[in-house]
Design a protein around this motif. Structure first.
Motif, PDB file in Angstrom:
ATOM      1  N   VAL A 175       7.366   1.071  -3.240  1.00  0.00           N
ATOM      2  CA  VAL A 175       8.072   2.112  -3.998  1.00  0.00           C
ATOM      3  C   VAL A 175       9.246   2.554  -3.126  1.00  0.00           C
ATOM      4  CG1 VAL A 175       7.884   4.300  -5.225  1.00  0.00           C
ATOM      5  CG2 VAL A 175       5.887   2.821  -5.023  1.00  0.00           C
ATOM      6  N   VAL A 176      10.391   1.959  -3.344  1.00  0.00           N
ATOM      7  CA  VAL A 176      11.541   2.152  -2.462  1.00  0.00           C
ATOM      8  C   VAL A 176      12.046   3.587  -2.504  1.00  0.00           C
ATOM      9  CG1 VAL A 176      13.830   1.284  -1.854  1.00  0.00           C
ATOM     10  CG2 VAL A 176      12.138  -0.277  -2.812  1.00  0.00           C
ATOM     11  N   ASP A 177      11.937   4.241  -3.650  1.00  0.00           N
ATOM     12  CA  ASP A 177      12.392   5.634  -3.739  1.00  0.00           C
ATOM     13  C   ASP A 177      11.554   6.544  -2.844  1.00  0.00           C
ATOM     14  OD1 ASP A 177      14.546   5.542  -5.791  1.00  0.00           O
ATOM     15  OD2 ASP A 177      12.939   4.704  -7.006  1.00  0.00           O
ATOM     16  N   ASN A 178      10.259   6.296  -2.741  1.00  0.00           N
ATOM     17  CA  ASN A 178       9.420   7.085  -1.838  1.00  0.00           C
ATOM     18  C   ASN A 178       9.732   6.777  -0.383  1.00  0.00           C
ATOM     19  OD1 ASN A 178       8.207   8.172  -4.082  1.00  0.00           O
ATOM     20  ND2 ASN A 178       6.311   6.996  -3.901  1.00  0.00           N
ATOM     21  N   LEU A 179      10.089   5.536  -0.106  1.00  0.00           N
ATOM     22  CA  LEU A 179      10.507   5.176   1.244  1.00  0.00           C
ATOM     23  C   LEU A 179      11.750   5.957   1.652  1.00  0.00           C
ATOM     24  CD1 LEU A 179      10.364   3.395   3.784  1.00  0.00           C
ATOM     25  CD2 LEU A 179      11.707   1.677   2.536  1.00  0.00           C
ATOM     26  N   ARG A 180      12.678   6.118   0.727  1.00  0.00           N
ATOM     27  CA  ARG A 180      13.901   6.871   1.055  1.00  0.00           C
ATOM     28  C   ARG A 180      13.575   8.326   1.388  1.00  0.00           C
ATOM     29  NH1 ARG A 180      16.205   3.681  -3.331  1.00  0.00           N
ATOM     30  NH2 ARG A 180      17.602   2.121  -2.410  1.00  0.00           N
ATOM     31  N   TRP A 181      12.565   8.883   0.728  1.00  0.00           N
ATOM     32  CA  TRP A 181      12.173  10.252   1.072  1.00  0.00           C
ATOM     33  C   TRP A 181      11.714  10.338   2.524  1.00  0.00           C
ATOM     34  CZ3 TRP A 181       6.892  11.571   2.041  1.00  0.00           C
ATOM     35  CH2 TRP A 181       6.715  12.911   2.383  1.00  0.00           C
ATOM     36  N   ILE A 182      10.893   9.389   2.963  1.00  0.00           N
ATOM     37  CA  ILE A 182      10.454   9.370   4.362  1.00  0.00           C
ATOM     38  C   ILE A 182      11.651   9.253   5.297  1.00  0.00           C
ATOM     39  CG2 ILE A 182       9.241   7.974   6.084  1.00  0.00           C
ATOM     40  CD1 ILE A 182       7.150   7.343   4.018  1.00  0.00           C
ATOM     41  N   LEU A 183      12.572   8.368   4.955  1.00  0.00           N
ATOM     42  CA  LEU A 183      13.718   8.116   5.827  1.00  0.00           C
ATOM     43  C   LEU A 183      14.730   9.259   5.808  1.00  0.00           C
ATOM     44  CD1 LEU A 183      14.298   4.342   4.993  1.00  0.00           C
ATOM     45  CD2 LEU A 183      12.943   5.355   6.846  1.00  0.00           C
ATOM     46  N   SER A 184      14.652  10.145   4.813  1.00  0.00           N
ATOM     47  CA  SER A 184      15.592  11.260   4.729  1.00  0.00           C
ATOM     48  C   SER A 184      15.437  12.218   5.899  1.00  0.00           C
ATOM     49  CB  SER A 184      15.410  12.021   3.410  1.00  0.00           C
ATOM     50  OG  SER A 184      14.175  12.730   3.390  1.00  0.00           O
ATOM     51  N   ASN A 185      14.334  12.128   6.616  1.00  0.00           N
ATOM     52  CA  ASN A 185      14.088  12.987   7.767  1.00  0.00           C
ATOM     53  C   ASN A 185      14.612  12.383   9.056  1.00  0.00           C
ATOM     54  OD1 ASN A 185      13.046  15.393   8.823  1.00  0.00           O
ATOM     55  ND2 ASN A 185      11.148  14.410   9.456  1.00  0.00           N
ATOM     56  N   ARG A 186      15.228  11.211   8.948  1.00  0.00           N
ATOM     57  CA  ARG A 186      15.706  10.482  10.113  1.00  0.00           C
ATOM     58  C   ARG A 186      17.136  10.006   9.907  1.00  0.00           C
ATOM     59  NH1 ARG A 186      12.256  11.520  14.360  1.00  0.00           N
ATOM     60  NH2 ARG A 186      10.124  11.507  13.568  1.00  0.00           N
ATOM     61  N   THR A 187      17.737   9.497  10.978  1.00  0.00           N
ATOM     62  CA  THR A 187      19.067   8.910  10.888  1.00  0.00           C
ATOM     63  C   THR A 187      18.983   7.463  11.358  1.00  0.00           C
ATOM     64  OG1 THR A 187      19.754   9.485  13.150  1.00  0.00           O
ATOM     65  CG2 THR A 187      20.100  11.137  11.418  1.00  0.00           C
ATOM     66  N   PRO A 188      19.816   6.579  10.806  1.00  0.00           N
ATOM     67  CA  PRO A 188      19.771   5.164  11.207  1.00  0.00           C
ATOM     68  C   PRO A 188      20.200   4.929  12.645  1.00  0.00           C
ATOM     69  CG  PRO A 188      21.608   5.572   9.723  1.00  0.00           C
ATOM     70  CD  PRO A 188      20.786   6.822   9.724  1.00  0.00           C
ATOM     71  N   GLU A 189      20.776   5.953  13.294  1.00  0.00           N
ATOM     72  CA  GLU A 189      21.172   5.813  14.696  1.00  0.00           C
ATOM     73  C   GLU A 189      19.990   5.980  15.650  1.00  0.00           C
ATOM     74  OE1 GLU A 189      22.824   7.856  12.530  1.00  0.00           O
ATOM     75  OE2 GLU A 189      24.406   6.353  12.167  1.00  0.00           O
ATOM     76  N   VAL A 305       4.139   4.453  -0.393  1.00  0.00           N
ATOM     77  CA  VAL A 305       5.278   3.535  -0.261  1.00  0.00           C
ATOM     78  C   VAL A 305       4.895   2.097  -0.579  1.00  0.00           C
ATOM     79  CG1 VAL A 305       6.924   2.521   1.379  1.00  0.00           C
ATOM     80  CG2 VAL A 305       6.510   4.990   1.380  1.00  0.00           C
ATOM     81  N   SER A 306       3.750   1.623  -0.069  1.00  0.00           N
ATOM     82  CA  SER A 306       3.471   0.199  -0.239  1.00  0.00           C
ATOM     83  C   SER A 306       1.988  -0.096  -0.367  1.00  0.00           C
ATOM     84  CB  SER A 306       4.041  -0.597   0.941  1.00  0.00           C
ATOM     85  OG  SER A 306       3.287  -0.343   2.124  1.00  0.00           O
ATOM     86  N   PHE A 307       1.708  -1.266  -1.003  1.00  0.00           N
ATOM     87  CA  PHE A 307       0.371  -1.845  -1.082  1.00  0.00           C
ATOM     88  C   PHE A 307       0.501  -3.350  -0.895  1.00  0.00           C
ATOM     89  CE2 PHE A 307       0.075   2.069  -3.565  1.00  0.00           C
ATOM     90  CZ  PHE A 307      -1.071   2.646  -3.031  1.00  0.00           C
ATOM     91  N   HIS A 308      -0.538  -3.962  -0.343  1.00  0.00           N
ATOM     92  CA  HIS A 308      -0.495  -5.393  -0.022  1.00  0.00           C
ATOM     93  C   HIS A 308      -1.542  -6.156  -0.835  1.00  0.00           C
ATOM     94  CE1 HIS A 308      -0.804  -8.797   3.181  1.00  0.00           C
ATOM     95  NE2 HIS A 308       0.179  -9.035   2.335  1.00  0.00           N
ATOM     96  N   TYR A 309      -1.414  -7.486  -0.830  1.00  0.00           N
ATOM     97  CA  TYR A 309      -2.272  -8.392  -1.599  1.00  0.00           C
ATOM     98  C   TYR A 309      -2.155  -8.113  -3.092  1.00  0.00           C
ATOM     99  CZ  TYR A 309      -4.331  -9.469   2.959  1.00  0.00           C
ATOM    100  OH  TYR A 309      -4.513  -9.837   4.263  1.00  0.00           O
ATOM    101  N   VAL A 310      -0.955  -7.821  -3.540  1.00  0.00           N
ATOM    102  CA  VAL A 310      -0.707  -7.493  -4.942  1.00  0.00           C
ATOM    103  C   VAL A 310      -0.342  -8.770  -5.695  1.00  0.00           C
ATOM    104  CG1 VAL A 310       0.729  -6.169  -6.533  1.00  0.00           C
ATOM    105  CG2 VAL A 310       0.053  -5.175  -4.336  1.00  0.00           C
ATOM    106  N   GLU A 311      -1.162  -9.152  -6.666  1.00  0.00           N
ATOM    107  CA  GLU A 311      -0.882 -10.334  -7.466  1.00  0.00           C
ATOM    108  C   GLU A 311       0.196 -10.030  -8.504  1.00  0.00           C
ATOM    109  OE1 GLU A 311      -4.534 -11.713  -9.109  1.00  0.00           O
ATOM    110  OE2 GLU A 311      -5.336 -12.402  -7.175  1.00  0.00           O
ATOM    111  N   ALA A 312       0.682 -11.090  -9.121  1.00  0.00           N
ATOM    112  CA  ALA A 312       1.827 -10.965 -10.018  1.00  0.00           C
ATOM    113  C   ALA A 312       1.584  -9.966 -11.142  1.00  0.00           C
ATOM    114  CB  ALA A 312       2.187 -12.337 -10.587  1.00  0.00           C
ATOM    115  N   GLU A 313       0.411 -10.048 -11.797  1.00  0.00           N
ATOM    116  CA  GLU A 313       0.129  -9.130 -12.900  1.00  0.00           C
ATOM    117  C   GLU A 313       0.173  -7.678 -12.448  1.00  0.00           C
ATOM    118  OE1 GLU A 313      -1.792 -11.633 -11.912  1.00  0.00           O
ATOM    119  OE2 GLU A 313      -2.860 -12.612 -13.570  1.00  0.00           O
ATOM    120  N   LEU A 314      -0.371  -7.421 -11.258  1.00  0.00           N
ATOM    121  CA  LEU A 314      -0.435  -6.057 -10.752  1.00  0.00           C
ATOM    122  C   LEU A 314       0.947  -5.528 -10.390  1.00  0.00           C
ATOM    123  CD1 LEU A 314      -2.242  -3.668 -10.050  1.00  0.00           C
ATOM    124  CD2 LEU A 314      -2.684  -4.711  -7.809  1.00  0.00           C
TER     125      LEU A 314
END
Length: 409
Positions: A175-189, A305-314
């Protein structure tokens, strides 16, 4: 006796054959059903005035249209839109030529549409999909070589097009939008990276490869420099551990990606295993997790943010649950504020009032903060932008920082 044994063998053979036929036909049905959706969307004619979803630049796909902006019923996404512009995420997906049709094209049709830039990394080039050919062999013993070359590739070709660089497998859902929320507390530097944190074999721990991990631009630069200066080498085929050890040598911090309630956001298994499963006490997971394991509904953040072992249907199911399914009449129960450096501000007088309120909150002056916030709301009542008011109230709901502090040893 002999005849009874023959009949039993015949029955077992019939049962195995029937099951094999069922699963084969099920997969064939799925493969023939979803191309109608994915291929038609990607290759079908574009209506006049509607931009295409992707612009192809070499082997990279540049996102031109956010998915939630399509259709007649567009969701109020002002906050997500602002973060999309401010926090640019490049997603590179590790795959192989044998998985392009069974896995990777479903990744391309679902969650990667929310990335700013997408690059699919394989052992061989495929200009039609497209994939980058890394010149490696296939197999688990090649994972770290593919990771090394993939990060070098994005650094050399796309370093200026993104601020954060996410690695994911072709069976990972993000879920990339949730990832951006986490990263909003940091800077890429900052030299930092985030993921599902494991603890063995590295002082500060390392991030699970299957759950995915994201490097800041500075972390990416240091990773590449580590190999240029011979500080880092290919020491093992265990990709996630080797990368964590290299980043530790280069002074990159292993960040805490849990939410403000200390719930995990990156997950190495499918949702049902975390939500309903009970991991055996002898299972390796217990000794690997850096933070205490919580089983059941509190296992996972509302902003996972993420889950693993996700098959195509899921993949499609999770995309629907994330961006479409809603309970009528409810607002999200968990609405943590953005960090004040990333909080969205109106271009009107609301901007000055919000800044003063945030400074008062940070300084502990609750009374002054309340007065400032009241002033903001009073001004916003006179404005016609109702959506801006709702977003501002949402941002002021919780003054806690978006992510728990980085834990260091």
């Amino acid at each position: 006796m002999k005849g009874s044994g023959s009949r039993w063998a015949l029955f077992v053979g019939f049962l195995v054959g029937a099951c094999s036929t069922y699963f084969f036909l099920r997969q064939v049905w799925f493969e023939r059903s979803y191309p109608i959706l994915s291929e038609a969307q990607e290759k079908g004619p574009v209506t006049e005035g509607t931009p295409t979803s992707w612009r192809k630049e070499g082997a990279a796909l540049i996102n031109l249209l956010q998915p939630h902006h399509t259709g007649d019923l567009c969701e109020d996404s002002q906050v997500a839109d602002e973060l999309y512009q401010k926090i640019r995420v490049l997603c590179w997906v590790m795959t192989g030529p044998y998985y392009l049709q069974t896995r990777t094209r479903h990744v391309r049709s679902t969650w990667t549409r929310h990335c700013n830039v997408v690059v699919f990394m394989s052992s061989v080039e495929d200009p039609d999909f497209p994939t980058v050919g890394l010149g490696t062999k296939e197999g688990r013993d090649q994972l770290y070589w593919k990771t090394i070359r993939a990060f070098h590739y994005v650094y050399e070709h796309h370093a200026q097009e993104a601020d954060w660089f996410l690695k994911a497998d072709d069976d990972t859902y993000v879920v990339v939008d949730n990832l951006r929320w986490i990263l909003s507390n940091r800077t890429p530097e900052e030299p930092i990276y985030f993921g599902k944190r494991f603890k063995p074999y590295a002082k500060q721990g390392y991030m699970s490869g299957g759950a995915g991990y994201v490097l800041s631009k500075e972390a990416l630069r240091r990773f590449v420099k580590g190999f240029q200066t011979k500080v880092c080498t290919h020491t093992t085929h265990v990709e996630d551990l080797a990368l964590g050890q290299c980043l530790e040598k280069m002074g990159v911090l292993a960040g805490d990606s849990r939410d403000t309630l200390q719930r995990e956001t990156f997950h190495p298994f499918v949702p049902e295993h975390h939500l309903t499963g009970r991991f055996s006490k002898s299972f390796w997971y217990w000794s690997y997790c850096y933070y205490p394991i919580v089983e059941g509904p509190q296992c996972c953040s509302d902003l996972a943010v993420s889950f693993h072992y996700v098959e195509a249907e899921l993949m499609y199911t999770l995309e629907y649950y994330t961006y479409h399914l809603r309970a009528y009449g409810y607002r999200p129960r968990y609405r943590p504020a953005l960090h004040h450096n990333q909080a969205l501000r109106s271009k009107t007088a609301v901007s000055d009032g919000l800044k003063a309120a945030e400074e008062a909150i940070d300084g502990g002056n609750r009374t002054a903060a309340a007065i400032s916030v009241t002033g903001i709301r009073a001004k916003m009542e006179t404005e016609s932008d109702k959506r801006g008011k709702d977003n501002l109230n949402s941002l002021l709901t919780d003054n806690r920082t978006a992510v728990a502090p980085v834990r260091q040893r």
